[in-house]
Design a protein around this motif. Sequence first.
Motif, PDB file in Angstrom:
ATOM      1  N   SER A 223      22.837 -84.288 -43.644  1.00 28.86           N
ATOM      2  CA  SER A 223      22.614 -85.387 -44.556  1.00 28.86           C
ATOM      3  C   SER A 223      23.034 -86.534 -43.094  1.00 28.86           C
ATOM      4  CB  SER A 223      23.036 -85.749 -46.014  1.00 28.86           C
ATOM      5  OG  SER A 223      24.861 -85.731 -45.770  1.00 28.86           O
ATOM      6  N   ALA A 224      23.260 -87.712 -43.731  1.00 31.77           N
ATOM      7  CA  ALA A 224      23.649 -89.407 -43.585  1.00 31.77           C
ATOM      8  C   ALA A 224      24.348 -90.732 -44.132  1.00 31.77           C
ATOM      9  CB  ALA A 224      22.471 -89.790 -42.683  1.00 31.77           C
ATOM     10  N   LEU A 225      25.175 -90.824 -43.826  1.00 35.61           N
ATOM     11  CA  LEU A 225      25.840 -91.442 -44.802  1.00 35.61           C
ATOM     12  C   LEU A 225      25.476 -93.322 -45.185  1.00 35.61           C
ATOM     13  CD1 LEU A 225      29.854 -92.327 -45.055  1.00 35.61           C
ATOM     14  CD2 LEU A 225      28.177 -94.032 -44.628  1.00 35.61           C
ATOM     15  N   ALA A 226      24.823 -93.296 -46.529  1.00 35.66           N
ATOM     16  CA  ALA A 226      24.924 -94.761 -46.768  1.00 35.66           C
ATOM     17  C   ALA A 226      26.430 -95.385 -47.938  1.00 35.66           C
ATOM     18  CB  ALA A 226      24.252 -94.354 -47.935  1.00 35.66           C
ATOM     19  N   ARG A 227      26.666 -95.887 -47.229  1.00 33.07           N
ATOM     20  CA  ARG A 227      27.744 -96.759 -47.393  1.00 33.07           C
ATOM     21  C   ARG A 227      27.244 -98.442 -48.629  1.00 33.07           C
ATOM     22  NH1 ARG A 227      31.899 -97.357 -43.064  1.00 33.07           N
ATOM     23  NH2 ARG A 227      32.399 -95.425 -43.870  1.00 33.07           N
ATOM     24  N   VAL A 228      28.105 -97.926 -49.801  1.00 32.25           N
ATOM     25  CA  VAL A 228      28.080 -98.541 -50.474  1.00 32.25           C
ATOM     26  C   VAL A 228      29.532 -99.567 -51.714  1.00 32.25           C
ATOM     27  CG1 VAL A 228      27.134 -99.548 -53.313  1.00 32.25           C
ATOM     28  CG2 VAL A 228      26.250 -97.772 -52.236  1.00 32.25           C
ATOM     29  N   VAL A 229      29.327-100.693 -51.229  1.00 38.03           N
ATOM     30  CA  VAL A 229      30.256-101.742 -51.343  1.00 38.03           C
ATOM     31  C   VAL A 229      30.860-102.184 -52.819  1.00 38.03           C
ATOM     32  CG1 VAL A 229      32.011-103.603 -50.988  1.00 38.03           C
ATOM     33  CG2 VAL A 229      31.311-102.322 -49.342  1.00 38.03           C
ATOM     34  N   ILE A 230      31.380-102.101 -53.782  1.00 40.71           N
ATOM     35  CA  ILE A 230      31.534-102.108 -54.835  1.00 40.71           C
ATOM     36  C   ILE A 230      32.839-102.678 -55.874  1.00 40.71           C
ATOM     37  CG2 ILE A 230      29.594-100.149 -55.716  1.00 40.71           C
ATOM     38  CD1 ILE A 230      33.121 -98.749 -56.830  1.00 40.71           C
ATOM     39  N   PRO A 231      32.816-103.655 -57.086  1.00 39.26           N
ATOM     40  CA  PRO A 231      34.071-104.484 -57.394  1.00 39.26           C
ATOM     41  C   PRO A 231      34.802-103.036 -58.137  1.00 39.26           C
ATOM     42  CG  PRO A 231      31.629-104.756 -58.199  1.00 39.26           C
ATOM     43  CD  PRO A 231      31.094-104.022 -57.604  1.00 39.26           C
ATOM     44  N   ASN A 232      35.898-103.734 -58.081  1.00 40.53           N
ATOM     45  CA  ASN A 232      36.159-102.446 -58.242  1.00 40.53           C
ATOM     46  C   ASN A 232      37.520-103.246 -59.746  1.00 40.53           C
ATOM     47  OD1 ASN A 232      37.970-100.205 -59.079  1.00 40.53           O
ATOM     48  ND2 ASN A 232      38.942 -99.717 -58.103  1.00 40.53           N
ATOM     49  N   ASP A 233      36.582-103.926 -60.569  1.00 46.50           N
ATOM     50  CA  ASP A 233      37.286-104.190 -61.879  1.00 46.50           C
ATOM     51  C   ASP A 233      38.707-103.831 -62.675  1.00 46.50           C
ATOM     52  OD1 ASP A 233      36.167-106.650 -60.987  1.00 46.50           O
ATOM     53  OD2 ASP A 233      34.887-106.677 -62.209  1.00 46.50           O
ATOM     54  N   GLY A 234      39.658-103.880 -62.881  1.00 54.63           N
ATOM     55  CA  GLY A 234      40.275-102.428 -63.681  1.00 54.63           C
ATOM     56  C   GLY A 234      40.275-101.724 -63.103  1.00 54.63           C
ATOM     57  N   LEU A 235      40.809-101.669 -61.778  1.00 52.74           N
ATOM     58  CA  LEU A 235      40.514-100.422 -61.215  1.00 52.74           C
ATOM     59  C   LEU A 235      39.935 -99.065 -61.756  1.00 52.74           C
ATOM     60  CD1 LEU A 235      44.884-100.718 -60.430  1.00 52.74           C
ATOM     61  CD2 LEU A 235      42.184-100.712 -59.038  1.00 52.74           C
ATOM     62  N   ARG A 236      38.397 -99.219 -61.816  1.00 54.62           N
ATOM     63  CA  ARG A 236      38.123 -98.511 -63.003  1.00 54.62           C
ATOM     64  C   ARG A 236      37.764 -96.579 -61.592  1.00 54.62           C
ATOM     65  NH1 ARG A 236      32.463-100.466 -65.198  1.00 54.62           N
ATOM     66  NH2 ARG A 236      32.173 -97.711 -65.826  1.00 54.62           N
ATOM     67  N   LEU A 237      37.836 -97.000 -60.412  1.00 50.51           N
ATOM     68  CA  LEU A 237      36.842 -96.013 -59.790  1.00 50.51           C
ATOM     69  C   LEU A 237      38.323 -95.956 -58.451  1.00 50.51           C
ATOM     70  CD1 LEU A 237      33.436 -96.274 -58.740  1.00 50.51           C
ATOM     71  CD2 LEU A 237      34.660 -94.344 -59.566  1.00 50.51           C
ATOM     72  N   ARG A 238      38.883 -94.879 -58.147  1.00 49.56           N
ATOM     73  CA  ARG A 238      39.723 -94.680 -57.172  1.00 49.56           C
ATOM     74  C   ARG A 238      39.954 -93.668 -56.237  1.00 49.56           C
ATOM     75  NH1 ARG A 238      44.636 -94.070 -62.299  1.00 49.56           N
ATOM     76  NH2 ARG A 238      44.543 -95.509 -63.203  1.00 49.56           N
ATOM     77  N   PRO A 239      40.351 -94.705 -55.121  1.00 45.90           N
ATOM     78  CA  PRO A 239      39.967 -92.978 -53.912  1.00 45.90           C
ATOM     79  C   PRO A 239      39.547 -92.193 -54.109  1.00 45.90           C
ATOM     80  CG  PRO A 239      40.832 -95.673 -53.098  1.00 45.90           C
ATOM     81  CD  PRO A 239      41.263 -95.192 -54.865  1.00 45.90           C
ATOM     82  N   GLY A 240      39.077 -91.216 -53.688  1.00 46.20           N
ATOM     83  CA  GLY A 240      39.261 -89.853 -53.178  1.00 46.20           C
ATOM     84  C   GLY A 240      38.836 -89.051 -54.953  1.00 46.20           C
ATOM     85  N   LEU A 241      38.105 -89.609 -55.248  1.00 44.02           N
ATOM     86  CA  LEU A 241      37.140 -89.332 -56.808  1.00 44.02           C
ATOM     87  C   LEU A 241      35.508 -89.170 -56.425  1.00 44.02           C
ATOM     88  CD1 LEU A 241      38.448 -91.106 -59.869  1.00 44.02           C
ATOM     89  CD2 LEU A 241      39.028 -88.847 -58.764  1.00 44.02           C
TER      90      LEU A 241
END
Length: 328
Positions: A223-241
Amino acid sequence: MSRSARRDLAMLLVGLLAGAGAAYTFSDRAAPVGGSQAAEDSHAEKAGGGHGDSHGEGAVELDDAKLSAAGIGLETAGPGTLRQTLRLNGLVQTNQEAVVQVTPRFPGIVREIRKRIGDTVQKGDVLAVIESNQSLTSYDLKAAIAGTVVDRQVALGEYASDQKPSFVVADLSTLWVDLSVYRRDFARVRVGDAVAIDPDDGAPPIIGKVSYVSPIGSADTQSALARVVIPNDGLRLRPGLFASGTITLAEQPVDLAVRLSALQSIEGRTVVFVRNGDAFEPRDVETGARDGAFAEVVFGLMPGDVYAAKNSFVVKAELAKGSASHEH
């Protein structure tokens, strides 16, 4: 009495007897007709179960308390938009353009530790105090950006090298989500596409944009990579998930739509349970186009109808129990 008088009297008696017989015959025939009608009325009453109110037939009574206990969600039928979408899986990463590795200017001994992993820092905050091996004087090791300390490679009293980062500070207010795109979908994903990222936390998705599509594929995943930049208000998402992203490829407005979870099947008919007071009535519907969440309704509902959108199967089960009890 003369012969003629006796003859007249006999004829009169015969006439009276004939009239009485006709009256008896008519009465005898009419009586069963009336009795049959009464029997039919009685039979119809028994067949109807003796219910004078037809509102209960095919309806389920559920008040607000029961709705809440069963987790039944209500929505209002109205215009909607059906979307052709592409769902991709990916991994949350730190935004590498907002990550700084803090390295000592001069090697030396760590005399103080001011910040630890997980601490929030501002630009210029002191992370540690290091005694230089060259001048034997101490200097401050400061954060170059505002963010969160996500890594630390030194401890109190240890030697800090000028060739190795002592701290890593990341601004987590924005993140990357790296999505895997398989070859059949390469042409469908482009830079600038809006993507809805689902954190799987029950809250609405986070909207970002594709900022990069790799021109090189991965041998491991094909597969190929598609990168999405997202806002992370309130730290809803965390790296590694892990996370999933949905790209909208096309949209189709419709006059009337309901959630797919509202559709139920009863005896081969497609129905939606519409609320009328505290009662839910199964309404036969004809559906048209669908997407992954909604179905177009071309017949059977009106705009403004309130229907069971979530856990509608509970209403169907209650209706089945009511029908079973009526059979007994």
